[in-house]
Design an enzyme around this catalytic site. Structure first.
Site: not given
Ligand SMILES: NC(=O)c1ccc[n+]([C@@H]2O[C@H](COP(=O)([O-])OP(=O)(O)OC[C@H]3O[C@@H](n4cnc5c(N)ncnc54)[C@H](O)[C@@H]3O)[C@@H](O)[C@H]2O)c1
Length: 447
Positions: A158, A255, A266, A263
Site C-alpha cells: 500500500e 526494513f 497483512c 500494523g
Molecule cells: N492490502 C495489502 O497491502 C495486501 C497486499 C498483498 C496481499 N494482500 C492480501 O490480499 C487480500 C485482499 O486484501 P485487501 O487489503 O485488498 O482487502 P480489502 O478488505 O481492502 O478488500 C476486500 C474486498 O473484498 C470484497 N469481498 C468480500 N467478499 C466478497 C465476495 N464474495 N465477492 C466479491 N467481493 C467480496 C469486500 O467487500 C472488499 O471490498 C487479503 O488476503 C490480503 O492479505 C493484501
C-alpha cells in the site's frame, strides 16, 4: 484477455486497474453494493497514490467495469481472480469465508473452462479446498466443466501499489498444470518485459511463499525493536547500530527501522495465521510467536514513555497525535499502532487531537464521535492547547516541523516520536524534551 476480479479492495482494485491499463478487458465484482456504486460514479473508496486517475481513465475507455452481479462476473473472465479479504479468525487462523464464497459463486455460475487465480493471502492447502468445493458443487449440478485453481500471491505494498504491480520484483505462479502456467505467463507478459520475473512452482509452495515473505519482514522489524529496547537499557543509540549493521550487505538497510510496531492488514494477520497453521500441524513455531509478541509490546512503548514522563498524571491533558494510518501514503488503519496509543491515552483521561493527511475519514468511520478524540484538519490545529506531541506515522509532512513553533505551542514542551524522525540535538536546542525509540532521551532541562 477477459479477466474477472472478485473483491475491489486494495489488492483487487489495483490488480484490476493495472490489468486494464495494459489492454485487458476487466470486470471487477464486489458484494459491497455501495462500493460498486461509488466506483461506477468515479469515486475511489481507498486512498492509493495514482489510482484514482488510472481507474477513471480505464473506466472511460471501457476496459474496466464494476458490478455486484456474480453471474455476470463468472461469465466474463477466462481468469477469475480472487482478491477478497482473509482477516484473522478469533483463533488467529485466516478466515476463509470470503474466499470460499467466491469459489461457491464460481461453481454456481460457471459454464465453460475457467482459471481460478487466488491472489488473496491464504493458508497452504486453500487452493485444494477451493478446488474440491467447486468439484463438489459441479457434481451436485450434474455438470462436467473443466477448471484450474492457481495460487498467484500478491506482493504489492500500500502506498506504492501501482508501481509494485506494474514493475513487480517477482510474479509467483503456483500450479500443477503446465498449460495454466503458460496462460498466466501470457497474461503477465506486459509486466515481465525488462527481465524474467516469473517464478513458477507448485501450488503449496506458492501459498507458503507469501507467508514466508511477510513473516520475514515482520521478523526484521521485531528484531530491531527488540534491540532498540535493549539499547535503551544499555545507553546505546539504535540509529547508530542500525547504520552499523545495515552496512553489511548480508543484512542491508531495508526494513531495519526501529519504531512503535508494525500494523496494517497483512503482517499482523499473516504472522498469526502462519503460527496457527504450524500449531494445527503440531509444530511449535517459536520464532513467529516471538515476532508477534514483541510487536504487540512495542505498540505500547510510546504510551509507557508518556506515562513515565508525566508520572502517571495524564488525566485532563491534551495531546497532539500526528499520523493515524499504519504507514504513510495510505488511509489504511487496520492494526495501526496509532489506535493502540490513542485508545490508551483516552482511557487515561487524555484528550487526543489527531491529524493524518489521508486517514481522517477512516478514523471517523472507526471511532465515530468517540469521547476524547478530536480529528483535526491540519497538523498545526492538532497542536492547539496541546501539552505534548506524539508522532506515530512517518508521513513526509511531519519530517521537518518548525521546532520553535512546537516549543511555543506545547505546554509541556515534549515530543514523543514513534518513528525516530528527528535529530535529538535539534529538539534539545529548540528547548524540547525528546523521546524516541532506542535512543537516549534528550531533555531541554538537563542542559
Ligand atoms: N492490502 C495489502 O497491502 C495486501 C497486499 C498483498 C496481499 N494482500 C492480501 O490480499 C487480500 C485482499 O486484501 P485487501 O487489503 O485488498 O482487502 P480489502 O478488505 O481492502 O478488500 C476486500 C474486498 O473484498 C470484497 N469481498 C468480500 N467478499 C466478497 C465476495 N464474495 N465477492 C466479491 N467481493 C467480496 C469486500 O467487500 C472488499 O471490498 C487479503 O488476503 C490480503 O492479505 C493484501
Amino acid at each position: 484477455m477477459k479477466i474477472t476480479i472478485f473483491g475491489t479492495g486494495y489488492v483487487g482494485l489495483v490488480t484490476g486497474t493495472c490489468l486494464a491499463e495494459v489492454g485487458n478487458d476487466v470486470l471487477c465484482m464486489d458484494i459491497d453494493q455501495k462500493k460498486i456504486d461509488q466506483l461506477n460514479q468515479g469515486v475511489i473508496p481507498i486512498y492509493e497514490p495514482g489510482l484514482e486517475a488510472m481507474v477513471k481513465e480505464n473506466y472511460q475507455s471501457g476496459r474496466l467495469r464494476f458490478t455486484s452481479d456474480a453471474k455476470m462476473a463468472v461469465e466474463h473472465g477466462l481468469f477469475q481472480f480472487i482478491a477478497v479479504g482473509t482477516p484473522p479468525d478469533e483463533d488467529g487462523s485466516a478466515d476463509l469465508q470470503y474466499v470460499l464464497s467466491v469459489a461457491k459463486a464460481i461453481a454456481e455460475h460457471v459454464t465453460e473452462y475457467r482459471i481460478v487465480v487466488d491472489k488473496s493471502t491464504v493458508p497452504v492447502g486453500t487452493a485444494d479446498k477451493v478446488k474440491s468445493l467447486i468439484e463438489t458443487a459441479l457434481t451436485a449440478r450434474g455438470v462436467d466443466i473443466e477448471f484450474d485453481v492457481v495460487s498467484n500471491p500478491e506482493f504489492l505494498k500500500e502506498g506504492s501499489a501501482i508501481a509494485d504491480f506494474m514493475k513487480p520484483d517477482r510474479i509467483i505462479i503456483g500450479t500443477d498444470n503446465p498449460r495454466t502456467t503458460e496462460l498466466l505467463k501470457a497474461l503477465y507478459t506486459p509486466f515481465n518485459r525488462s527481465h524474467e520475473r516469473i517464478i513458477d512452482m507448485d501450488v503449496r509452495s506458492a501459498e507458503l511463499t507469501k507467508y514466508a515473505a511477510n513473516a520475514m519482514l515482520a521478523t526484521k522489524i521485531s528484531f530491531m525493536n527488540e534491540l532498540a529496547n535493549l539499547a535503551e537499557h544499555l545507553g546505546a543509540d539504535i540509529e547508530r547500530v542500525r547504520n552499523g549493521i545495515g552496512a553489511d550487505s548480508r543484512i542491508g538497510y531495508h526494513f531495519i527501522y526501529p519504531g512503535c510496531g508494525y500494523g496494517g492488514s497483512c503482517f499482523p494477520k499473516d504472522v498469526k495465521a502462519l503460527e496457527r497453521t504450524a500449531k494445527e500441524l503440531g509444530y511449535q513455531a517459536e520464532l513467529l510467536g516471538a515476532v508477534e509478541r514483541v510487536n504487540e509490546r512495542q505498540k505500547h512503548v510510546l504510551f509507557n514513555k508518556i506515562h513515565q514522563h508525566f508520572n502517571g498524571q495524564l488525566k485532563g491533558k491534551t495531546f497532539a497525535l500526528w499520523g493515524l494510518s499504519f504507514k504513510p501514503k495510505t488511509d489504511d488503519m487496520r492494526e495501526a499502532p496509532s489506535r493502540v496509543l490513542l485508545e490508551a491515552l483516552i482511557d487515561a483521561g487524555v484528550t487526543v487531537q489527531a491529524y493524518d493527511p489521508e486517514a481522517l475519514a477512516e478514523a471517523k468511520r472507526i471511532y465515530g464521535n468517540k469521547a476524547g478524540l478530536v480529528l483535526c484538519k491540519t497538523q498545526t490545529e492538532a497542536l492547539n492547547n496541546a501539552d505534548a506531541l506524539c508522532v506515530v506515522t512517518e508521513w513526509k509532512n511531519f519530517w521537518s516541523p518548525d521546532f520553535a513553533q512546537l516549543k511555543l505551542k506545547l505546554k509541556a514542551a515534549v515530543v514523543f516520536d514513534g518513528r525516530n524522525l528527528y535529530e535529538p540535538k535539534q529538539l534539545k536546542a529548540a528547548g524540547l524534551t525528546y523521546y524516541c525509540i532506542g535512543r537516549p532521551v534528550t531533555s531541554s532541562v538537563s542542559g
